[in-house]
Design an enzyme around this catalytic site. Structure first.
Site, short mmCIF file in Angstrom:
data_model
loop_
_atom_site.label_atom_id
_atom_site.label_comp_id
_atom_site.label_asym_id
_atom_site.label_seq_id
_atom_site.Cartn_x
_atom_site.Cartn_y
_atom_site.Cartn_z
N ASP A 1 1.28 4.95 0.19
CA ASP A 1 0.50 6.09 0.67
C ASP A 1 1.22 7.41 0.38
O ASP A 1 2.43 7.44 0.12
CB ASP A 1 0.30 5.90 2.18
CG ASP A 1 -0.96 6.57 2.71
OD1 ASP A 1 -1.56 7.38 1.98
OD2 ASP A 1 -1.34 6.28 3.86
N LYS B 1 0.89 -1.18 0.00
CA LYS B 1 0.00 0.00 0.00
C LYS B 1 0.92 1.22 0.00
O LYS B 1 1.66 1.44 0.95
CB LYS B 1 -0.88 -0.03 1.24
CG LYS B 1 -1.83 1.16 1.37
CD LYS B 1 -2.76 0.95 2.54
CE LYS B 1 -3.63 2.16 2.82
NZ LYS B 1 -4.40 2.00 4.07
N ASP C 1 -10.68 7.51 2.90
CA ASP C 1 -10.54 7.20 4.33
C ASP C 1 -11.89 7.18 5.02
O ASP C 1 -11.96 6.90 6.22
CB ASP C 1 -9.63 8.23 5.01
CG ASP C 1 -8.16 7.85 4.88
OD1 ASP C 1 -7.88 6.71 4.47
OD2 ASP C 1 -7.31 8.68 5.21
C1 DGJ Z 1 -3.86 7.35 5.21
C2 DGJ Z 1 -4.51 6.15 4.60
O1 DGJ Z 1 -5.55 6.53 3.76
C3 DGJ Z 1 -5.00 5.23 5.70
O2 DGJ Z 1 -5.68 4.15 5.15
C4 DGJ Z 1 -3.83 4.78 6.52
O3 DGJ Z 1 -2.97 4.00 5.73
C5 DGJ Z 1 -3.09 5.99 7.07
N1 DGJ Z 1 -2.75 6.93 6.04
C6 DGJ Z 1 -1.85 5.58 7.78
O4 DGJ Z 1 -1.10 6.64 8.17
#
Ligand code: DGJ
Length: 760
Positions: free
Chosen positions: A478, A476, A548
């Site tokens: 980010d 993932k 989110d």
């Molecule tokens: C933002 C992401 O969208 C969340 O799912 C999670 O991974 C957080 N960051 C972690 O810091």
């Protein structure tokens, strides 16, 4: 031949199965736009804009008052030579002039489609393609604008990009270089549709009349952003899912972009998409070239549904790459909303054990496993394991998952650096920032300068080191802040306006290298949820974390907006805790499951806290999803009821390519007492087939007594109905008691063509 040139008429005609796009070369050499719309066999110009003497028009041909570029539909309009509208191209020159004048020089039609250097783009794959390159030249500068148009045999989309080539003797600085621009007649009473949002509220569609007004959709944030989406569409009056005309543009790019629609004084509407010209310029030295990102143009004569299906097919088959393109996506469990930063090996082991018991296939360890990261103020850049939390490293956790038959995935945020990190102690100059000014933090972090090759290498090597240290099958990726003080210490002062675009090129170079090194890893991009859900990222990472906001009712609107462009397989969607962390709303597990099944499905809550009863329900939910997964992730989407406002019911169907199976999801956010009756008009079915309807999941144990519904009422043939009847007469909608209720119906054809029953 789908792309042709009529020498006599000097006319180019691009034809897909359902669309035509026509241009011609005017006697002065300007490239004129003639038509874009439903496919025509030939175009003889009945709708051409007539030349005439218009007051306050300026005339580029001395003595000819009937001709002005301001009143001509153009393909790639320049600034300063009689067109007063927003230009597609503008170049600052050594003598201070910004004026250019591009005229036709040559063209070539070729089989296939080339990729763009350093940029993501549509690839041909198993299909066939044809491309047209038209070279326009500004003679004074010897600067060429090479306009490229490509089409694929199995798509109605037209792909456009522009390559600026400097064949002159002086450098020029491009300040505007749109990827596509088109001047459309007869649309000024249409609507404009765009997808604005915010963190946790991404891509909520807005639609408003065009009027005489310049509509601009843009990001200046260095990312495509939560706030806007690189997409704009014009809709004919009354257009909805199955009816009406749509012109849509999307951009395969992840940074600051702009799209606009500008109806002019004579009701010609200029529509364009490309890099955001705000605070952008790019110097092209003699002998050098500059390439714009690729734009995707889609015309639909059958409403928004057909537009979406064109984008879905294109993005799924010709943008997403690698082995994951055609694979169904694993059911995952992510620990973020279960533990946040607070976990240890023991907790993760029990998470994995429970995941296995539920039938989950992939365990994802989110933020907090590296450096000394107990909150979001530290450690970004220090990509080594935090031995306080994982004394034996990542490997035992990944191995434990493997032993239990699960894959293992890991979270990274490689584009960032925390001031509280070893990396920052060593390389404070690696962050973007203006010398002599304090760089601003966002979520307590700074942005690494990906313009720099040493930073690119650091990111590649540090991520690679972890990926080779353990059996990691998913990443993932980010990115949790936007760019400020976008200044690269690697660039000279005169090139600082290249920083944001060079950053994105640097990011793409890093991603290309990592995808090449780890072709089997499933990458999911993320940016504080869906802040970089764009076609550019999909080229490297075939799925994106949608938002989110995990609240299932909120997700209805977010996923509806997202589904306008993006297919289910690309759209990360997880079952949340109840009540949800974002809205504090209570939603039955069945509804949370059904909504998450609209995308790449998973769970993001503490699964070790499930009661026995919940475990049983989740086990069934996962098993059912796995059966439906090929249909849900690879079928065609038909939206039935749109969640236009909070509380509005939502319904959508996914239909298999052969039309023999389908799944319908209905969600009612708010119950009403004594409500009226509704019929659901299904869509996408084969009219000649007969379908059996099985209700395979329902949150409401009861619906209003006495209200018939197709899945509970047995007709003479059992629960079997003709596709034509289901689409035209519709199905009586059961009236559900309670908020956030839902059901899922599996439809399968019975009789000659289909015998796929749910029980099998
Ligand atoms: C933002 C992401 O969208 C969340 O799912 C999670 O991974 C957080 N960051 C972690 O810091």
């Amino acid at each position: 031949m789908p792309i042709s040139f009529d020498e006599k008429k000097k006319q180019f005609h691009i034809q897909t199965a359902h669309a035509s796009y026509v241009m011609d070369i005017l006697p002065g050499g300007w490239l004129r736009h003639l038509y874009w719309g439903a496919r025509v066999e030939r175009f003889d110009g009945a709708s051409t804009i007539p030349g005439m003497d218009r007051s306050f028009a300026a005339n580029p041909i001395r003595g000819n008052r009937d001709f002005s570029l301001d009143t001509t539909a153009q393909e790639y309009p320049a600034y300063g030579n009689t067109d007063f509208r927003e230009p597609a191209i503008c170049a600052l020159q050594a003598d201070g002039s910004r004026i250019t004048d591009f005229r036709y020089r040559s063209h070539r039609i070729t089989q296939g489609k080339r990729g763009l250097s350093g940029l993501p783009s549509i690839y041909v794959g198993e299909s066939r393609a044809e491309s047209l390159a038209i070279v326009l030249r500004d003679e004074k500068l010897a600067l060429d604008a090479v306009l490229t148009y490509s089409i694929l045999e199995d798509s109605d989309a037209i792909l456009r990009s522009v390559r600026m080539e400097n064949h002159g003797i002086a450098a020029v600085r491009i300040t505007h270089a749109m990827s596509a621009c088109v001047d459309l007649g007869d649309v000024s009473d249409w609507d404009v549709l765009y997808l604005p949002g915010a963190h946790a509220r991404e891509r909520i569609p807005e639609r408003r009349p065009l009027g005489h007004y310049r509509h601009v959709v843009e990001s200046r944030r260095g990312a495509s952003s939560h706030q806007e989406q690189p997409f704009l569409a014009l809709l004919s009056p009354g257009t909805e899912e199955q009816h009406g005309e749509v012109y849509a543009m999307s951009l395969i790019y992840s940074g600051s972009f702009q799209a606009f629609a500008e109806p002019d004084q004579f009701d010609i509407t200029r529509m364009a998409i490309g890099l955001n010209p705000f605070d952008f310029s790019w110097q092209i030295a003699p002998g050098e070239a500059f390439e714009t990102p690729e734009a995707v143009l889609v015309y639909s004569g059958e409403g928004l549904g057909a537009m979406s299906r064109t984008f879905h097919h294109l993005f799924r088959k010709h943008l997403c790459r690698g082995p994951w393109r055609d694979r169904v996506r694993p059911v995952l469990a992510n620990n973020w909303e279960a533990t946040f930063f607070d976990f240890d090996e023991k907790k993760l082991f029990s998470f994995i054990d429970r995941a296995k018991a539920l039938g989950i296939e992939l365990m994802v360890l989110d933020d907090g496993w590296f450096g000394h990261r107990d909150n979001d103020d530290s450690s970004l850049g220090d990509w080594f394991v935090d031995h306080r939390k994982l004394p034996n490293g990542i490997c035992p956790v990944a191995d434990h998952a493997k032993r239990q038959g699960l894959s293992f995935g890991l979270w990274f945020e490689p584009e960032m650096i925390s001031r509280d990190s070893e990396l920052y102690q060593k390389h404070p100059d690696w962050a973007l920032g203006v010398p002599g000014r304090e760089a601003s933090e966002g979520r307590g972090q700074l942005v690494l300068d990906l313009v720099r090759e040493d930073v690119q290498s650091y990111v590649i090597e540090s991520v690679s080191r972890i990926l080779t240290s353990a059996p990691i099958r998913y990443v993932k990726w980010d990115m949790n802040r936007h760019m400020t003080e976008a200044y690269s210490k690697m660039l000279p002062p005169t090139r600082q306006q290249e920083t944001m675009h060079r950053y994105i090129l640097g990011l793409y170079a890093v991603l290309e290298e990592l995808c090449t090194r780890f072709p089997d890893v499933l990458f999911e991009s993320c940016s504080g949820g869906g802040g970089r859900f764009d076609p550019g990222m999909l080229y490297y990472m075939p799925q994106t974390w949608t938002s989110d906001d995990l609240d299932a009712v909120e997700r209805l609107r977010i996923q509806y907006g997202t589904s306008l462009l993006y297919p289910a397989s690309t759209m990360g969607a997880h079952v949340s805790v109840n009540p949800s962390n974002q809205a504090g709303r209570n939603v039955p597990l069945a509804t949370r499951g059904l909504v998450a099944m609209q995308g790449a499905f998973g769970y993001e809550l503490d699964i070790t806290h499930f009661t026995e009863e919940e475990c049983e329900e989740v086990r069934k939910q996962v098993a059912m999803f796995k059966k439906l997964r090929p249909l849900l992730q690879q079928g065609e989407l038909y939206r039935i009821l749109m969640p236009e406002h909070h509380g509005a019911p939502s319904a959508w169907m996914v239909v298999s390519e052969d039309r023999c199976t389908a799944f319908l999801t209905y969600v009612q956010p708010l119950a009403r007492p004594n409500p009226g009756l509704r019929f659901l008009h299904l869509s996408g079915l084969a009219p000649e087939l007969r379908y059996q309807i099985d209700c395979v999941i329902a949150s409401a144990k009861e619906h209003f007594p006495g209200v018939p519904s197709a899945w509970s009422e047995k007709g003479p043939d059992g629960r079997v109905f003709g596709g034509d009847e289901l689409m035209h007469a519709g199905v009586t909608l059961p009236i559900l008691m309670g908020d956030s209720q839902s059901f899922g119906w599996y439809l399968h054809a019975v009789g000659e063509r289909g015998e796929v029953s749910w029980q099998k």
